[in-house]
Each structure stands twice: as C-alpha cells, then as structure tokens.
Design an enzyme around this catalytic site. Structure first.
Site, PDB file in Angstrom:
ATOM      1  N   ASP A   1      10.426  -3.187 -41.407  1.00  0.00           N
ATOM      2  CA  ASP A   1       9.887  -4.148 -42.080  1.00  0.00           C
ATOM      3  C   ASP A   1      10.698  -4.403 -43.650  1.00  0.00           C
ATOM      4  OD1 ASP A   1       9.231  -1.432 -42.845  1.00  0.00           O
ATOM      5  OD2 ASP A   1       7.493  -1.999 -43.678  1.00  0.00           O
TER       6      ASP A   1
ATOM      7  N   GLU B   1       6.543   0.569 -42.310  1.00  0.00           N
ATOM      8  CA  GLU B   1       6.863   1.793 -43.183  1.00  0.00           C
ATOM      9  C   GLU B   1       6.452   1.422 -44.810  1.00  0.00           C
ATOM     10  OE1 GLU B   1       8.430   4.182 -46.170  1.00  0.00           O
ATOM     11  OE2 GLU B   1       9.378   2.011 -45.777  1.00  0.00           O
TER      12      GLU B   1
END
Length: 429
Positions: free
Chosen positions: A90, A148
């Site tokens: 991400d 994350e």
C-alpha cells in the site's frame, strides 16, 4: 564499506549464482510503473494484479483476494522447511514532491514508504528462486500484503485463513527500504521496531458566540491545555532508560472565526518498546484529559478511544544472525550493521502467530548524490536527519537498489531452505 570476499557458505554462493543475471531493466520498469500508480490501503487492486501476474509467470501457484487484496504464491521443491517472504503493497495519502519522471499520477497519493520497491524486490526474488529451484529444497510462500500502513493487512490475511489455506511457514522474512547511503543492510537481533498506538480524544464543551465566551465552555482552550500538558508525559513520567514518543498529529475544532465550537478532537500517536511503558502513557493521557476537562468545567467527560495498534517487532536472534551472516558474505562484512531499535512500527509481527521465528532487516536506499549533498559531514545520524525519510513527499529510493534488494531476499531465503545438492540444512528456522 568493505567488498565481499569469496563466499564460503552454500547459501551465499547459490544466491550470487541465481542473481547474477537478474532482468534489471524489466524490474526497474515494474518499479516505475508501481510508483506511478500508487494505491491506498485495502485498495491495492492494480498492484496486487501486477504482482500476481509476475508470480504466475514465474511458476507459483498464485491466489488473489486473500484478506481483501492480498496475494499468495506457493512454490514447492521437495522436502524441506517452509519459508515465507513478505512484501507490503500500500501507498500513503501524501502528495508527491520528488519531480521524478515516474512520479505518482494519482493526486494526493504516493509511494512515500517504499512499498513499491518491496513488491519489485519480491517479484525479482520469486523469479530467481523459481529459476534455480533445483538448488534448494523446501517450500516458498510469497505474500503480497495489503494495508500495512493502517495495521489491518496482516490480520486480515490471517482471518482469511492464510495458514489454513496455504503452507504454514517455519520462518518468516521481510525487509524495508530505509534512508541511508545505498548499500547498507542493517540487522538488529531482538527488538528492531517499536509498538504504535493511536489515541483519539474528544473534548466536549458548550458552544456559542465568539463575543460572549462567558456563556460557553471553550473546548479549543481546553484542548490546547491538554496538548501542552501531554508534552510532559515522556519527559516527566517515563524513565530515561525507556524509549517513547508521543506525537499530537491532529487538532480539529470549529467552523468559523466567531463561533466557539461544541467539541474539539485531538489525535495522538504513541511509540513504545514495552507494554508497561505503553500502559503508563495511556493512563497518563486519560488522567490529563479528564483533569483538564474537569478544570475547565466541561459539561461531560472527554471521550478517549484507543485506535489502531501495531505490535513490537522482535527478531528471532538466531534466525536473524543466520540471514545477516549470509548477507555479510554476499555484500561485504562492512555493509551489515546494528544501529539499534527504531521507533517506527510494522504489522509484520502479526504474521508470526504462535511465536513463529522471523527476521526483518532494512535496505538503505538514499541516492549517492542526495546523501553526499546532505548536511552533517561525517556524522551518520546528522545526515540521516537531513535526507528525505519514509513518509516524506520527497522520499525517492535509488534505482541502483533494485538488484541488491532482490539479492537480499534470495540469500535470506537460501539461508533457511535446504541445499538441493545434498539435502543438508543450510540454516534452520
């Protein structure tokens, strides 16, 4: 920095052989593409598809949609240990300021933490290890993890049956891009990263007209007192031997110049390296917020909510040393160092359910010209403070780290997998 000597371990020799002819231009193209198309947490659809396509082409049994947008690739090569390699995918809600020709094309979103590089490293390692599968024995589980940055991804994949649907690992490995002169590989046995805890405080006042403050209870003033008093938590309530950080990241209140609002919101982030320190800080935050609201005559107590949390990251010392030892052989003894624990946080440790051993290390990625131009002279810490760090709109890893980052993962995996020539274990998980 020292040059590598002739490697003696099977893992190091094999790693150098398998990564001697990496498709670097193609990997650099993958990195540029991922960097140009960043996706926020739990929305990594394009990134996941690109990783999944790469894993399938390398021969991995590949599954998408694990824990939302997670990707899992499995490759078996006989009997041996199971090794999990993880890359997070991400991006962040940051507007890019690098000016790179491959800068983000998504307004307000940027790969400011290097996860695009992590995915590229994983894809390259997958290719190399698959091409050389006759040199090792065991099972590889490659994980492209979502979210994350929000602390949701690892737990989402576990909840979706990560270890029921796919082989359970004997060892987990991961790495992270970090500021520092390109070409260093910091390893820290034991505690390497801190826990993170988000806290939200809502102060309830009594709103009214700005010309008549005596008829109100101003939550903005109370919030200001709370913020000021919170600065004493670390300096006056935490022992000097204990590392801790308290950051006020958000203060929100009001709509117009002449309106005293009804509420004010404060958002905090804590970084701690033990549960005891975290609990002490949370108790102090509650006491301070409640006390200031009582002193101000607020009509009700403040709302205090504990939000997203990240665990401490604690390397298995034995496993980490095995990987670090191979890295010393591959890259040179002077490239591996122990800088001590960082205050940053990760959700990687959530994947280590039931105390599975893991090793997590850093790969420094600051371009040479940026590092050399930074203020600080020969003072490493001063220069680290001067160059763009993770989450900065100027964070731009050097493309020269693409191949070495693949090599670190390949050599790390081979430090745990069994040698294919004689079935002897190179290093245990």
């Amino acid at each position: 920095m020292t040059s590598p000597t002739s490697p003696t371990s099977p893992a190091a020799r094999t790693a150098l052989d398998l990564t001697a002819d990496l498709p670097v231009p193609a990997l650099e193209d993958l990195y540029r593409d991922l960097h140009s198309h960043p996706e926020l947490s739990l929305a990594e659809h394009r990134t996941a598809a690109r990783l999944a396509d790469s894993l399938r082409k390398s021969g991995y049994e590949t599954t998408e949609g694990v824990g939302g947008t997670g990707v899992v690739g499995v490759l078996r090569s006989g009997d041996g240990p199971t090794v999990l390699l993880r890359a997070d995918m991400d991006a962040l809600p940051v507007s890019e300021g690098t000016g790179l020709p491959y800068a983000s094309t998504v307004p307000g979103v940027m790969h400011a933490c290097g996860h695009d590089l992590h995915v590229t490293w994983l894809a390259g390692a997958a290719q190399a290890l698959a091409a050389g599968r006759d040199t090792w024995r065991g099972t590889l589980v490659l994980v492209g993890q979502p979210a994350e940055e929000t602390g949701e991804g690892a737990r989402a994949m576990l909840a979706d049956g990560l270890y029921e649907r796919f082989p359970r690992p004997d060892a987990l490995l991961a790495q992270h891009a970090a500021p520092g002169p390109a070409g260093l590989y910091p390893h820290i046995p034991g505690l390497i990263m801190s826990a993170s805890t988000d806290v939200d405080i809502v102060v309830h006042g009594r709103g009214g007209h700005g010309s008549r403050p005596e008829t109100t209870v101003d939550p903005v003033v109370t919030a200001a007192y709370i913020v000021t008093r919170l600065q004493t938590v670390v300096s006056r309530e935490i022992a000097a031997r204990d590392s801790a950080v308290l950051t006020v990241g958000v203060i929100e209140a009001g709509t117009r110049h002449n309106i005293i609002p009804t509420t004010a919101r404060i958002a905090l982030n804590l970084r701690t390296q033990s549960d005891g320190v975290r609990d002490r800080m949370l108790a102090a935050i509650r006491r301070i917020a409640q006390g200031e609201c009582l002193a101000a005559g607020c009509p009700r107590e403040p709302e205090i909510r504990v939000g997203a949390t990240f665990p401490v990251t604690v390397n298995d010392a034995t496993l980490d040393e095995r990987v670090a030892s191979v890295h010393r052989e591959v890259f040179g003894a002077g490239t591996v160092l122990d800088p001590g624990p960082a205050m940053g946080s990760e959700d990687f440790a959530h994947l280590a359910t039931d105390q599975l051993p893991y090793a997590y290390w850093f790969v420094t990625t600051t371009p040479g010209e940026v590092w050399n131009a930074a203020e600080g002279g020969d003072d490493l810490m001063a220069k680290l403070a001067a160059v763009p760090s993770n989450h900065s709109p100027l964070f731009a890893p050097d493309l020269s780290t693409v191949a070495p980052g693949v090599r670190t993962l390949v050599s790390g995996a081979l430090a745990v997998l069994s040698a294919g020539t004689d079935g002897a274990r190179v290093a245990g998980g």
